[in-house]
Design a protein around this motif. Structure first.
Motif, short mmCIF file in Angstrom:
data_model
loop_
_atom_site.label_atom_id
_atom_site.label_comp_id
_atom_site.label_asym_id
_atom_site.label_seq_id
_atom_site.Cartn_x
_atom_site.Cartn_y
_atom_site.Cartn_z
N UNK A 2 0.89 -1.28 0.07
CA UNK A 2 0.09 -0.09 -0.02
C UNK A 2 0.77 1.08 0.10
N UNK A 3 0.15 2.34 -0.20
CA UNK A 3 0.86 3.61 -0.21
C UNK A 3 1.68 3.92 0.87
N UNK A 4 0.84 3.69 2.04
CA UNK A 4 1.33 3.98 3.67
C UNK A 4 2.57 2.95 3.87
N UNK A 5 2.44 1.79 3.48
CA UNK A 5 3.64 0.94 3.44
C UNK A 5 4.87 1.48 2.80
N UNK A 6 4.52 1.83 1.70
CA UNK A 6 5.88 2.50 0.79
C UNK A 6 6.34 3.66 1.34
N UNK A 7 5.52 4.39 2.08
CA UNK A 7 6.01 5.60 2.55
C UNK A 7 6.65 5.16 4.00
N UNK A 8 6.17 4.24 4.69
CA UNK A 8 6.76 3.89 5.91
C UNK A 8 8.29 3.24 5.59
N UNK A 9 8.42 2.42 4.50
CA UNK A 9 9.76 1.94 4.22
C UNK A 9 10.48 2.99 3.82
N UNK A 10 10.08 4.07 3.02
CA UNK A 10 11.28 4.89 2.43
C UNK A 10 11.57 5.72 3.87
N UNK A 11 10.71 6.07 4.85
CA UNK A 11 11.22 6.50 5.69
C UNK A 11 12.13 5.72 6.74
N UNK A 12 11.87 4.43 6.54
CA UNK A 12 12.77 3.62 7.30
C UNK A 12 14.48 3.63 6.60
N UNK A 13 14.39 3.92 5.10
CA UNK A 13 15.56 4.10 4.20
C UNK A 13 16.33 5.26 4.86
N UNK A 14 15.60 6.30 4.93
CA UNK A 14 16.19 7.58 5.46
C UNK A 14 16.72 7.49 6.75
N UNK A 15 15.92 6.91 7.56
CA UNK A 15 16.69 6.92 9.02
C UNK A 15 17.81 5.97 8.98
N UNK A 16 17.69 4.75 8.30
CA UNK A 16 18.86 3.92 8.28
C UNK A 16 20.08 4.84 7.84
N UNK A 17 20.02 5.72 6.69
CA UNK A 17 21.20 6.21 6.14
C UNK A 17 21.68 7.24 7.03
#
Length: 218
Positions: A2-17
């Motif tokens: 879902x769009x919400x899951x995609x947004x959450x995953x992108x935020x996880x990527x940003x936080x990891x970096x």
């Protein structure tokens, strides 16, 4: 997905970096437990949004790998409680009363903050107080963490040395225009932990990806 899951995953990527400074796609996929194909789609989207950037690095005999890191725009996505208004206010004060007076005001501010922290930290062990300090910093928008310094001799593990890291600066705009606030932060940590020696080990204002402090009992 879902769009919400995609947004959450992108935020996880940003936080990891933000925490790791940089990473290749495969490492990101493993860390976040998603497929390499999915991680590449997210990275492509984040790059298109200007939130991340990459450089090609040769690794052995294979093809060069893309190593990703946050762009300035990506860093700016993380909490910044004061922002441009605070900088504008300080600029106005500087024009009105002079830079020396502004420095005095900033010093009074950190002294007041130190008193507030001292009351909230209490009288527990050093580990308990450092943990509480990190919790307070997190509540103010800092992506902070702490951990004990490992001894090179496992039989003599130290219990009086800790690292405090802040992966972002919640007052980055202020710090860029008035770098003296970084010195005040160091003084503040030393004041609220009077039984410790506090040293800065990393500094975002000098181009590093985090601010870090070594806290050790005197």
């Amino acid at each position: 997905m879902t769009t919400t899951q995609q947004s959450s995953t992108k935020q996880d990527i940003l936080q990891y970096l933000l925490k790791q400074e940089q990473a290749i796609a495969h490492a990101l996929a493993e860390a976040l437990d998603i497929s390499p194909q999915a991680i590449r789609r997210h990275l492509k989207d984040l790059e298109a949004e200007g939130l991340i950037e990459y450089k090609s690095v040769s690794m052995g005999m294979g093809r060069p790998q893309h190593v990703y890191r946050l762009s300035k725009k990506g860093r700016d996505r993380f909490p910044n409680h004061y922002g441009e208004f605070a900088v504008s206010l300080l600029d106005t004060l500087e024009e009105t009363v002079g830079r020396d007076q502004v420095s005095t005001i900033l010093q009074k501010q950190w002294e007041r903050k130190a008193m507030e922290y001292r009351q909230l930290l209490g009288e527990g062990s050093l580990a308990e107080r450092v943990a509480k300090l990190v919790e307070l910093r997190q509540s103010e928008g800092y992506m902070a963490e702490w951990y004990p310094v490992e001894s090179s001799d496992a039989s003599q593990q130290t219990h009086n040395q800790f690292i405090l890291k802040e992966h972002n600066c919640a007052i980055s705009n202020v710090a860029e225009s008035f770098p003296s606030v970084c010195g005040h932060e160091l003084e503040m940590f030393a004041a609220i932990l009077p039984d410790c020696q506090v040293e800065r080990t990393h500094w975002i204002n000098q181009g590093e990806h985090q601010c870090g402090y070594l806290i050790q009992a005197k």
